[in-house]
Design a protein around this motif. Structure first.
Motif, PDB file in Angstrom:
ATOM      1  N   LEU A 110       0.827  -1.209   0.000  1.00  0.00           N
ATOM      2  CA  LEU A 110       0.000   0.000   0.000  1.00  0.00           C
ATOM      3  C   LEU A 110       0.866   1.266   0.000  1.00  0.00           C
ATOM      4  CD1 LEU A 110      -3.026   0.745   0.131  1.00  0.00           C
ATOM      5  CD2 LEU A 110      -2.824   0.775   2.624  1.00  0.00           C
ATOM      6  N   LEU A 113       1.668   3.033  -3.175  1.00  0.00           N
ATOM      7  CA  LEU A 113       0.426   3.462  -3.829  1.00  0.00           C
ATOM      8  C   LEU A 113      -0.084   4.788  -3.273  1.00  0.00           C
ATOM      9  CD1 LEU A 113      -1.362   0.008  -4.041  1.00  0.00           C
ATOM     10  CD2 LEU A 113      -0.629   1.399  -5.987  1.00  0.00           C
ATOM     11  N   LYS A 114       0.313   5.092  -2.039  1.00  0.00           N
ATOM     12  CA  LYS A 114      -0.135   6.351  -1.432  1.00  0.00           C
ATOM     13  C   LYS A 114       0.431   7.559  -2.165  1.00  0.00           C
ATOM     14  CE  LYS A 114      -1.012   4.528   3.147  1.00  0.00           C
ATOM     15  NZ  LYS A 114      -0.377   4.221   4.423  1.00  0.00           N
ATOM     16  N   ASN A 116       0.353   7.882  -5.258  1.00  0.00           N
ATOM     17  CA  ASN A 116      -0.511   8.155  -6.405  1.00  0.00           C
ATOM     18  C   ASN A 116      -1.809   8.791  -5.924  1.00  0.00           C
ATOM     19  OD1 ASN A 116      -2.132   8.197  -8.611  1.00  0.00           O
ATOM     20  ND2 ASN A 116      -1.775   6.062  -9.206  1.00  0.00           N
ATOM     21  N   LEU A 119      -5.687   7.966  -6.910  1.00  0.00           N
ATOM     22  CA  LEU A 119      -6.461   6.807  -6.457  1.00  0.00           C
ATOM     23  C   LEU A 119      -7.188   7.095  -5.153  1.00  0.00           C
ATOM     24  CD1 LEU A 119      -3.874   3.900  -6.979  1.00  0.00           C
ATOM     25  CD2 LEU A 119      -5.784   4.486  -8.475  1.00  0.00           C
ATOM     26  N   ALA A 121      -8.987   5.698  -1.600  1.00  0.00           N
ATOM     27  CA  ALA A 121      -8.551   4.694  -0.629  1.00  0.00           C
ATOM     28  C   ALA A 121      -9.014   3.301  -1.064  1.00  0.00           C
ATOM     29  CB  ALA A 121      -9.107   5.034   0.747  1.00  0.00           C
ATOM     30  N   GLN A 123      -9.744   2.300  -4.140  1.00  0.00           N
ATOM     31  CA  GLN A 123      -9.010   1.852  -5.328  1.00  0.00           C
ATOM     32  C   GLN A 123      -7.620   1.336  -4.953  1.00  0.00           C
ATOM     33  OE1 GLN A 123      -9.514   5.550  -7.446  1.00  0.00           O
ATOM     34  NE2 GLN A 123     -10.708   4.551  -9.050  1.00  0.00           N
ATOM     35  N   ARG A 124      -7.015   1.964  -3.947  1.00  0.00           N
ATOM     36  CA  ARG A 124      -5.702   1.506  -3.491  1.00  0.00           C
ATOM     37  C   ARG A 124      -5.769   0.092  -2.939  1.00  0.00           C
ATOM     38  NH1 ARG A 124      -4.655   6.873  -0.525  1.00  0.00           N
ATOM     39  NH2 ARG A 124      -4.142   8.155  -2.317  1.00  0.00           N
ATOM     40  N   GLU A 125      -6.815  -0.157  -2.147  1.00  0.00           N
ATOM     41  CA  GLU A 125      -6.972  -1.507  -1.590  1.00  0.00           C
ATOM     42  C   GLU A 125      -7.142  -2.530  -2.715  1.00  0.00           C
ATOM     43  OE1 GLU A 125      -6.464  -2.347   1.476  1.00  0.00           O
ATOM     44  OE2 GLU A 125      -6.417  -0.343   2.348  1.00  0.00           O
ATOM     45  N   GLN A 127      -5.970  -2.202  -5.709  1.00  0.00           N
ATOM     46  CA  GLN A 127      -4.655  -2.312  -6.357  1.00  0.00           C
ATOM     47  C   GLN A 127      -3.732  -3.262  -5.600  1.00  0.00           C
ATOM     48  OE1 GLN A 127      -2.594  -0.535  -8.871  1.00  0.00           O
ATOM     49  NE2 GLN A 127      -4.554  -0.517  -9.902  1.00  0.00           N
ATOM     50  N   ALA A 164       4.145  -1.044  -8.281  1.00  0.00           N
ATOM     51  CA  ALA A 164       2.930  -0.361  -7.836  1.00  0.00           C
ATOM     52  C   ALA A 164       2.593   0.897  -8.642  1.00  0.00           C
ATOM     53  CB  ALA A 164       3.029  -0.021  -6.354  1.00  0.00           C
TER      54      ALA A 164
END
Ligand code: ADP
Ligand code: MG
Length: 318
Positions: A110, A113-114, A116, A119, A121, A123-125, A127, A164
């Motif tokens: 994760l 991804l933060k 980006n 996205l 929250a 969508q991150r999960e 991903q 990521a």
């Protein structure tokens, strides 16, 4: 636009030490196309990791130029550097020390991804789960900690983290050297699969020549910070032009009896990388050394189409 993803010209990285200037990377030049792999080989201490760390902008170059996607990124800072952090990634040799021991698999993946902000929250999960799937980590492992996993799974987390932010270029620094031989092939296959799927370019650093042969399109051979030879993987294993490359390759076992080669044992002092003298750095160990080699540094030149070598013998080895 250039056909190349990355162009590196006469790159140097020196470290100031108490005993003098250490020439860790001393004139590296290459071009890499999207989707291709450049293997970097050479003995421990020859500057492979320093080259990799300079290319991913963890270290500032001393001299030379790095072009990435047509842009000069040699001294990138600020917004330019921030953008590069998504396009250029690194996979480390030892995933255990590069992972935070207090973070679960999910949290580790994760984290990048933060960066980006496009996205949500949620969508991150999603991903995270998708990345775990891509690198072959079962979803039941999402809440495991690094120490609960084997080396292969830990390296899969390292690969997921590198992927990521959709990079175009990944420096892979001995990515399987710390793994059991039985797991190495799985990780290498995974790396090749994601490379093909996502059209990634790799700089693949290793001291294991049998690994690089299967991974790389081109191979760059380093000796004490300098590049001594660069050509396609196929050509390099057929015809080495530099005596050092020849010695390096003579150490790998060949399956065919006809082609059995003599192992070349190198003798002689290894030149210090601190304030190295002029002339060829390999000269003290070279079986073909002449006066010219210690007097004059051999320049890298194209001895045959696409085949670069830095040796006064002009590629006439063996
Ligand atoms: N941060 C640093 N400060 C001083 N010397 C360094 C530093 N990092 C690497 N070196 C030196 O640079 C040379 C190349 O190291 P390295 O790039 O790690 O080689 P390799 O990865 O090929 O084993 C070595 O002599 C090493 O001791
Ligand atoms: Mg290294």
């Amino acid at each position: 636009m250039s056909e190349y993803l990355m162009e590196v010209k006469d790159l140097k990285k020196y470290f100031k030490t108490r005993s003098g200037m250490l020439h860790a990377v001393d004139g590296v030049t290459f071009s890499l196309r999207p989707g291709e792999t450049l293997g970097v080989v050479g003995e421990s201490g020859c500057g492979k990791s320093t080259l990799g760390r300079t290319l991913v902008k963890l270290l500032e170059p001393t001299e030379g130029q790095i072009l990435f996607e047509g842009e000069d990124i040699t001294y990138a800072r600020g917004v330019q550097l921030k953008r590069l952090r998504t396009r250029i990634q690194m996979i480390f040799q030892d995933p255990f020390s590069s992972l935070n021991p207090r973070k679960t698999v999910r949290e580790s993946i994760l984290e990048p991804l933060k960066l980006n902000s496009a996205l949500s929250a949620r969508q991150r999960e999603e991903q995270v789960l998708e990345l775990m799937n891509t690198v072959g980590l079962a979803q039941r492992l999402a809440h495991s900690y690094p120490h609960e996993l084997d080396g292969g799974r830990r390296q899969r987390i390292g690969i997921a983290r590198a992927l990521a932010l959709n990079p175009a270029f990944i420096v892979c620094d001995e990515p399987v050297s710390a793994l059991d031989v039985s797991i190495q092939a799985q990780i290498l296959n995974l790396m090749q699969d994601v490379q093909e799927d996502q059209h990634l370019a790799y700089l693949f650093i290793t001291h294991d020549l049998s690994v690089v042969r299967h991974m790389a399109n081109q191979i760059l051979v380093m000796y004490l910070g300098q590049m001594v030879e660069l050509t396609s993987a196929d050509v390099l294993f057929e015809r080495q032009m530099h005596p050092y490359t020849q010695a390096l390759l003579s150490a790998i076992p060949v399956p065919s009896l006809e082609k059995r080669r003599q192992r070349i044992i190198l003798r002689g002092e290894i030149t210090s990388p601190i304030n190295p003298p002029a002339g060829c750095r390999f000269a003290p160990r070279c079986p073909y050394v002449t006066e010219r080699c210690t007097a004059q540094t051999p320049e890298l030149y194209e001895a045959a189409p696409g085949h670069f070598v830095a040796c006064h013998r002009g590629g006439e080895v063996g």
